[in-house]
Design an enzyme around this catalytic site. Structure first.
Site, PDB file in Angstrom:
ATOM      1  N   CYS A 158       0.823  -1.206   0.000  1.00  0.00           N
ATOM      2  CA  CYS A 158       0.000   0.000   0.000  1.00  0.00           C
ATOM      3  C   CYS A 158       0.847   1.240   0.000  1.00  0.00           C
ATOM      4  O   CYS A 158       0.348   2.338   0.064  1.00  0.00           O
ATOM      5  CB  CYS A 158      -0.902  -0.004   1.211  1.00  0.00           C
ATOM      6  SG  CYS A 158      -1.944  -1.438   1.224  1.00  0.00           S
ATOM      7  N   CYS A 196      -7.344   1.326   4.809  1.00  0.00           N
ATOM      8  CA  CYS A 196      -5.896   1.261   5.029  1.00  0.00           C
ATOM      9  C   CYS A 196      -5.272   2.408   4.244  1.00  0.00           C
ATOM     10  O   CYS A 196      -5.958   3.373   3.897  1.00  0.00           O
ATOM     11  CB  CYS A 196      -5.324  -0.100   4.624  1.00  0.00           C
ATOM     12  SG  CYS A 196      -5.307  -0.408   2.855  1.00  0.00           S
TER      13      CYS A 196
END
Lengths: 76, 347
Positions: free
Chosen positions: B170, B313
């Site tokens: 990410c 997230c």
């Protein structure tokens, strides 16, 4: 005997750079020793290169071998 | 002669993001005659630092079409086709079959294994590139010689597809945009060398470049006999292979934007979960939530009994896995698509 290990990606972060290990003679014992020191490694898939060649199965490691641990990553 | 070869070449670039943008730009500028662009995503502001074909005017517009437009202004003599779709097992073989070379500029393992396997099945060369923080990898896979012997492919390097939550992915938005720029340009370089037949390619080799140390490492990869068993044997088997776990999940959770996310939060019996690991920044204080890192979610996730579950997230990739895991048929699970980085949530 002492071997030096170069790491990449996620494993480099886990190890904080280069590490050395004493008395490892093949890649199986290397992996076992690494997991003892870094239990988080159990959850990471990675490829092993001995002397800049990716290997599979158990491969002998000599004193002069260079070892690289390479986890996959997929960012783009 | 070389220019003629480029003009006749057909190159499919999958993913018009950090790697795809620079690769596309140089391929078009070099005069590659037929370029296909596959990307189902839209331009987002937080990606502009590395997706250099787009500008602030393009935000929320489809990447494939915007990239095609830029390339045609750069070089109107070439053909550029935009495919604003997600490459999957139903369309990959047909699409890739129409091109000579494939460039993999995707950002997830499911696509990478799918593209690799399709290229092996169709005997198409695959130019591979991937990045993680300050490191990039480049290789040329599956070059088939006149005796029908293929060079190493992605599965000779990494045989099995990792779980998406196994490798944190990410933080691409956090990388310096120059890294995908370098790696994407190297991919274009390998592609041009392959088409024109000059130089030596990264065949049976993986090049790794580190932007912090400037170190370049080349590793040898050998094709392994057992690899072929990991690849679907034919078109039928390929179409039946499950690469993306998020496909089957479309019914079990819903992707939402920040507006809906903040509205849903107000509903009764709702829990908001940050699945980033402890220590990841920024720490969010602008809305109430709890933190259950992905690494412990499977141990602690069962306890979540709320009717509405909202997960987020950094970039909305890990949270997809969390959403999948947490949906149990009784609850409604929502994922913040693109994560906090897409909406510049920094507190």
């Amino acid at each position: 005997m002492q071997v030096t290990i170069i790491t990449f990606g996620q494993i480099a972060e886990l190890f904080c750079g280069k590490i050395t290990l004493e008395n490892v003679h093949d890649t199986d014992s290397l992996q076992q020793r690494l997991v003892e020191q870094y239990p988080a490694l159990v959850n990471i898939k990675y490829a092993i290169a001995v002397d800049k060649k990716l290997v599979s199965g158990n491969v002998a490691i000599s004193e002069t071998s260079s070892i690289a641990l390479l986890p996959p990553f997929s960012g783009g | 002669m070389a220019q003629q070869k480029l003009l006749q070449a057909k190159v499919l670039v999958v993913g018009a993001g950090g790697l795809g943008c620079p690769a596309l730009q140089y391929l078009a500028a070099a005069g590659v005659g037929n370029i296909g662009i596959v990307d189902d995503d839209r331009v987002s502001l937080s990606n502009l630092h590395r997706q250099v074909l787009y500008s602030t005017n393009d935000v929320d517009l489809p990447k494939a079409a915007m990239a095609a437009g830029v390339l045609l202004v750069l070089n109107p003599t070439i053909t550029v086709n935009a495919f604003p779709i997600r490459l999957d097992t139903s369309n990959a073989l047909e699409l890739i079959g129409n091109y000579d070379v494939v460039i993999d500029g995707t950002d997830n393992f499911a696509s990478r294994y799918l593209i690799n396997d399709a290229c092996v099945l169709l005997k198409k060369p695959l130019i591979y590139g991937s990045i993680y923080q300050f490191e990039g990898q480049v290789a040329v896979f599956n070059i088939v010689d006149e005796n029908e012997v293929a060079s190493a492919n992605y599965r000779d390097l990494f045989p099995q597809q990792p779980d998406n939550n196994e490798v944190p992915n990410c933080s691409e938005a956090g990388v310096i945009g120059v890294l995908p720029g370098i790696i994407g340009t190297m991919m274009a370089n390998e592609c041009i060398k392959l088409i024109t037949g000059i130089g030596s390619l990264l065949v049976n080799k993986l090049l790794i470049y580190n932007t912090l140390s400037n170190q370049i490492c080349e590793l040898d990869i050998m094709p392994k006999e057992e690899t072929i068993q990991l690849i679907p044997a034919n078109e039928e088997a390929f179409k039946a292979t499950q690469y993306s776990f998020s496909c089957e999940a479309e019914h079990s959770f819903k992707n939402v934007g920040i507006k809906d996310f903040l509205t849903l939060m107000q509903e009764e019996d709702t829990i908001v979960i940050d699945v980033r690991e402890i220590g990841e920044k920024p720490i969010i204080t602008s809305f109430e939530h709890i933190n259950i890192p992905m690494s412990v979610l499977k141990e602690q996730g069962q306890r979540i009994g709320q009717k509405n579950v909202l997960v987020f997230c950094h970039a909305g990739i890990r949270s997809v896995d969390a959403a999948l895991y947490l949906s149990n048929g009784k609850n409604k699970v929502y994922n913040l698509k693109g994560g906090i980085v897409r909406y510049n949530i920094n507190k």
